[in-house]
Write a protein that holds these residues in place. Structure first.
Motif, PDB file in Angstrom:
ATOM      1  N   LEU A   1       0.834  -1.192   0.000  1.00  0.00           N
ATOM      2  CA  LEU A   1       0.000   0.000   0.000  1.00  0.00           C
ATOM      3  C   LEU A   1       0.878   1.256   0.000  1.00  0.00           C
ATOM      4  CD1 LEU A   1      -2.770  -1.065   2.573  1.00  0.00           C
ATOM      5  CD2 LEU A   1      -2.889  -1.080   0.059  1.00  0.00           C
ATOM      6  N   LEU A   2       0.538   2.197  -0.859  1.00  0.00           N
ATOM      7  CA  LEU A   2       1.258   3.459  -0.978  1.00  0.00           C
ATOM      8  C   LEU A   2       0.745   4.420   0.087  1.00  0.00           C
ATOM      9  CD1 LEU A   2       3.223   5.245  -2.630  1.00  0.00           C
ATOM     10  CD2 LEU A   2       1.303   5.745  -4.164  1.00  0.00           C
ATOM     11  N   VAL A   3       1.618   4.871   0.985  1.00  0.00           N
ATOM     12  CA  VAL A   3       1.142   5.546   2.200  1.00  0.00           C
ATOM     13  C   VAL A   3       1.517   7.023   2.291  1.00  0.00           C
ATOM     14  CG1 VAL A   3       1.074   3.422   3.573  1.00  0.00           C
ATOM     15  CG2 VAL A   3       3.186   4.770   3.490  1.00  0.00           C
ATOM     16  N   ASP A   4       1.991   7.632   1.186  1.00  0.00           N
ATOM     17  CA  ASP A   4       2.412   9.030   1.322  1.00  0.00           C
ATOM     18  C   ASP A   4       1.568   9.993   0.494  1.00  0.00           C
ATOM     19  OD1 ASP A   4       3.413   8.299  -1.197  1.00  0.00           O
ATOM     20  OD2 ASP A   4       5.066   9.729  -1.041  1.00  0.00           O
ATOM     21  N   THR A   5       0.329   9.611   0.150  1.00  0.00           N
ATOM     22  CA  THR A   5      -0.521  10.519  -0.618  1.00  0.00           C
ATOM     23  C   THR A   5      -0.942  11.718   0.217  1.00  0.00           C
ATOM     24  OG1 THR A   5      -1.367   8.617  -1.862  1.00  0.00           O
ATOM     25  CG2 THR A   5      -2.594  10.681  -2.041  1.00  0.00           C
ATOM     26  N   TYR A   6      -1.273  11.460   1.465  1.00  0.00           N
ATOM     27  CA  TYR A   6      -1.706  12.546   2.356  1.00  0.00           C
ATOM     28  C   TYR A   6      -0.775  12.590   3.575  1.00  0.00           C
ATOM     29  CZ  TYR A   6      -5.918  12.014  -0.511  1.00  0.00           C
ATOM     30  OH  TYR A   6      -6.792  11.909  -1.560  1.00  0.00           O
TER      31      TYR A   6
ATOM     32  N   ALA B   1      -5.759  -4.033   6.370  1.00  0.00           N
ATOM     33  CA  ALA B   1      -5.137  -5.295   5.961  1.00  0.00           C
ATOM     34  C   ALA B   1      -4.778  -6.189   7.137  1.00  0.00           C
ATOM     35  CB  ALA B   1      -3.890  -5.022   5.131  1.00  0.00           C
ATOM     36  N   GLY B   2      -4.683  -5.613   8.326  1.00  0.00           N
ATOM     37  CA  GLY B   2      -4.241  -6.388   9.473  1.00  0.00           C
ATOM     38  C   GLY B   2      -2.723  -6.496   9.509  1.00  0.00           C
ATOM     39  N   PRO B   3      -2.187  -7.144  10.501  1.00  0.00           N
ATOM     40  CA  PRO B   3      -0.733  -7.281  10.619  1.00  0.00           C
ATOM     41  C   PRO B   3      -0.119  -8.123   9.508  1.00  0.00           C
ATOM     42  CG  PRO B   3      -1.851  -8.639  12.252  1.00  0.00           C
ATOM     43  CD  PRO B   3      -2.906  -7.778  11.626  1.00  0.00           C
ATOM     44  N   GLU B   4      -0.961  -8.749   8.673  1.00  0.00           N
ATOM     45  CA  GLU B   4      -0.445  -9.533   7.545  1.00  0.00           C
ATOM     46  C   GLU B   4      -0.137  -8.663   6.335  1.00  0.00           C
ATOM     47  OE1 GLU B   4      -3.021 -11.656  10.273  1.00  0.00           O
ATOM     48  OE2 GLU B   4      -3.552 -10.098   8.816  1.00  0.00           O
ATOM     49  N   LEU B   5      -0.312  -7.355   6.444  1.00  0.00           N
ATOM     50  CA  LEU B   5      -0.015  -6.444   5.335  1.00  0.00           C
ATOM     51  C   LEU B   5       1.397  -6.712   4.808  1.00  0.00           C
ATOM     52  CD1 LEU B   5      -0.589  -3.949   3.555  1.00  0.00           C
ATOM     53  CD2 LEU B   5       0.247  -2.539   5.451  1.00  0.00           C
ATOM     54  N   GLY B   6       1.507  -6.904   3.477  1.00  0.00           N
ATOM     55  CA  GLY B   6       2.795  -7.250   2.892  1.00  0.00           C
ATOM     56  C   GLY B   6       3.828  -6.154   3.011  1.00  0.00           C
ATOM     57  N   ALA B   7       3.476  -4.943   2.554  1.00  0.00           N
ATOM     58  CA  ALA B   7       4.457  -3.860   2.575  1.00  0.00           C
ATOM     59  C   ALA B   7       3.762  -2.524   2.430  1.00  0.00           C
ATOM     60  CB  ALA B   7       5.477  -4.036   1.450  1.00  0.00           C
ATOM     61  N   VAL B   8       4.479  -1.483   2.824  1.00  0.00           N
ATOM     62  CA  VAL B   8       4.062  -0.111   2.543  1.00  0.00           C
ATOM     63  C   VAL B   8       5.147   0.522   1.675  1.00  0.00           C
ATOM     64  CG1 VAL B   8       2.690   0.135   4.642  1.00  0.00           C
ATOM     65  CG2 VAL B   8       5.112   0.782   4.666  1.00  0.00           C
ATOM     66  N   ARG B   9       4.718   1.444   0.796  1.00  0.00           N
ATOM     67  CA  ARG B   9       5.678   2.144  -0.051  1.00  0.00           C
ATOM     68  C   ARG B   9       5.674   3.620   0.276  1.00  0.00           C
ATOM     69  NH1 ARG B   9       6.052   4.375  -5.590  1.00  0.00           N
ATOM     70  NH2 ARG B   9       3.884   3.803  -6.107  1.00  0.00           N
ATOM     71  N   ILE B  10       6.887   4.177   0.377  1.00  0.00           N
ATOM     72  CA  ILE B  10       7.078   5.601   0.655  1.00  0.00           C
ATOM     73  C   ILE B  10       7.741   6.217  -0.565  1.00  0.00           C
ATOM     74  CG2 ILE B  10       8.088   7.292   2.216  1.00  0.00           C
ATOM     75  CD1 ILE B  10       8.367   4.935   4.256  1.00  0.00           C
ATOM     76  N   ASP B  11       7.151   7.274  -1.117  1.00  0.00           N
ATOM     77  CA  ASP B  11       7.615   7.842  -2.377  1.00  0.00           C
ATOM     78  C   ASP B  11       8.001   9.318  -2.273  1.00  0.00           C
ATOM     79  OD1 ASP B  11       8.057   7.529  -5.246  1.00  0.00           O
ATOM     80  OD2 ASP B  11       6.322   8.846  -5.503  1.00  0.00           O
ATOM     81  N   SER B  12       8.107   9.844  -1.066  1.00  0.00           N
ATOM     82  CA  SER B  12       8.459  11.258  -0.941  1.00  0.00           C
ATOM     83  C   SER B  12       8.934  11.543   0.479  1.00  0.00           C
ATOM     84  CB  SER B  12       7.250  12.152  -1.272  1.00  0.00           C
ATOM     85  OG  SER B  12       6.169  11.859  -0.394  1.00  0.00           O
ATOM     86  N   GLY B  13       9.479  12.739   0.657  1.00  0.00           N
ATOM     87  CA  GLY B  13       9.921  13.170   1.971  1.00  0.00           C
ATOM     88  C   GLY B  13      11.336  12.742   2.297  1.00  0.00           C
ATOM     89  N   ASP B  14      11.718  12.971   3.542  1.00  0.00           N
ATOM     90  CA  ASP B  14      13.029  12.550   4.046  1.00  0.00           C
ATOM     91  C   ASP B  14      12.957  11.046   4.292  1.00  0.00           C
ATOM     92  OD1 ASP B  14      15.255  11.901   5.614  1.00  0.00           O
ATOM     93  OD2 ASP B  14      15.266  13.828   6.645  1.00  0.00           O
TER      94      ASP B  14
END
Length: 461
Positions: free
Chosen positions: A253-258, A271-284
């Motif tokens: 899941l992409l988590v830096d839109t807001y 998704a629960g704790p089974e969430l595969g991954a999060v993606r960060i595409d901006s910031g420090d």
């Protein structure tokens, strides 16, 4: 993107799984490559046919006089594509019609081109091998006429692919055991994107976002959603729910839109704790990755991976070595060679016969020029000398007899014999060869600081 496609386990730990084996891909028919050339090659052919020198046995070599500034080694990539290009170098009726309309060739030359088939021999460094200034990366032997026509297509492939593979190698070295995803298709020409994905895989990347590269070369493909998908929905939660319902809890899941903190919380709730991954595409990225890792662990999602993107290069990847990052996605900097989009290779005649007689001996030839454009004549061999520990200490290039102590260390292998390709291999074998070749270089080879070639090139005559 699904973490399984990254070579990352979906539920157990953070150890990266090995890359998928095979890499055979789909052999894709391509049109004639005969016009991937410069006009002067055809005008040279015509003049040689008229002058009676076209059939003189000749040797051309591909090499570079220098590595890109600050680089310590080069990477041979694109050899497999060169073999395909040579096989498809055919002057069909459409191509001949175009050339006839241009009017710069006579009918004798056009008739000769109609029957063109490369019938010579090609030797070269195996794809994935490293190289240095002066290394005879490719050697093309045959008549002058059949060899000279291949100059542009060979150089365009090797210069592009080797530049991308060298950048990929530096990035994969900086990344260590963390997987790298090639994501540069939207930053370059659509056909260059496919070649770039292949070269990146040779250099150590694990997967690509480009489906054409996956189809043609069997490279693992990945991808899930962009910011547009989140913006489509009234709430970020709705976007996450739709993606999880479609792709499963192992998705990314992409988590830096807001707001990143709120998005991570929502992602785990959905998704629960089974969430595969999060993606960060901006910031420090360094700071945000640490905060996200802490938040995921506090929410019980201890196995959820963190993937970072956003204009990464080898230096940014190295700066994130201490960050809790599990994979990197790289686009623009990769497909542009991280500042060096060409390997500056040249294709030079180094030997030719004095007559068209099949048994005529070869005579070394070389351009004499000021400004660093000189070359060394003669048909060359190359070997890599190792020290007592098995680490490379010199690239040895010669035109005479091979010293006995180097006979088993020769680098050139036969690729084409009598016009027939004899050395096709799976892309995974090429990738593994590169990683092994890089490991045999001195440790300073992988330093990102500017430096000279990691081993010298020595010439024997």
């Amino acid at each position: 993107m699904n973490t399984a496609d990254l070579g990352l386990p979906e539920e157990e730990g953070r150890e990266a799984l090995p890359p998928r084996k095979g890499g055979g891909g789909q052999r894709v028919g391509v049109p004639s490559t005969a016009l991937f050339t410069d006009q002067y090659e055809l005008t040279m052919l015509q003049a040689a046919l008229r002058g009676g020198t076209a059939d003189r046995r000749s040797v051309f070599e591909v090499f570079t006089r220098r590595l890109p500034e600050g680089r310590r080694y080069g990477v041979v990539a694109g050899t497999g594509r060169v073999l395909d290009a040579v096989e498809n170098f055919r002057f069909d009726e459409g191509v001949l019609g175009f050339l006839r309309e241009r009017g710069f060739l006579d009918e004798q030359t056009l008739e000769w081109l109609a029957g063109y088939r490369f019938s010579g021999d090609i030797w070269g460094y195996p794809e994935g091998e490293v190289y240095f200034p002066g290394s005879p990366i490719l050697r093309v032997e045959g008549s002058f006429a059949e060899c000279v026509l291949l100059e542009t297509v060979i150089l365009s492939i090797l210069n592009h692919d080797s530049a991308i593979a060298a950048a990929a190698s530096r990035m994969s070295s900086a990344a260590g055991d963390r997987p790298l995803i090639e994501m540069g298709a939207r930053r370059t020409h659509e056909l260059a994107a496919v070649a770039a994905a292949r070269a990146a895989y040779v250099g150590g990347f694990s997967s690509t976002s480009d489906l054409a590269a996956g189809f043609r070369y069997g490279i693992p493909t990945v991808g899930t959603s962009a910011h547009a998908f989140t913006l489509l929905h009234d709430r970020e939660r709705d976007a996450f729910r739709a993606q999880v319902d479609s792709m499963g809890r192992g998705t990314t899941l992409l988590v830096d839109t807001y707001d990143v903190t709120e998005a991570v919380r929502t992602a785990v709730e959905v998704a629960g704790p089974e969430l595969g991954a999060v993606r960060i595409d901006s910031g420090d990225l360094l700071l945000v990755a640490h905060r996200v890792r802490q938040q995921l662990d506090e929410l019980g999602a201890t196995d959820t991976k963190i993937i970072v993107t956003s204009d990464l290069d080898e230096y940014a990847i190295a700066s994130l070595a201490a960050a809790p990052v599990d994979a990197y996605g790289v686009g623009t900097q990769l497909v542009t060679g991280s500042g060096h989009p060409t390997a500056s290779m040249v294709y030079k005649l180094v030997a030719r016969a004095e007559t068209t007689d099949a048994g005529a001996p070869l005579v070394p030839v070389a351009k004499k020029s000021s400004g660093g454009k000189t070359s060394i004549g003669g048909r060359k061999w190359a070997a890599r000398r190792l020290d007592a520990s098995g680490t490379a200490e010199a690239e040895v290039v010669g035109t005479g007899a091979v010293p006995a102590e180097l006979a088993g260390r020769q680098l050139l292998v036969e690729l084409v014999k009598g016009g027939e390709v004899v050395a096709r291999e799976p892309l995974d074998a090429v990738r593994e060869r590169h990683l092994a070749a890089r490991d045999r270089l001195p440790l300073s080879a992988t330093q990102l600081s500017r430096g000279e070639p990691v081993i010298p090139t020595e010439y024997l005559h």
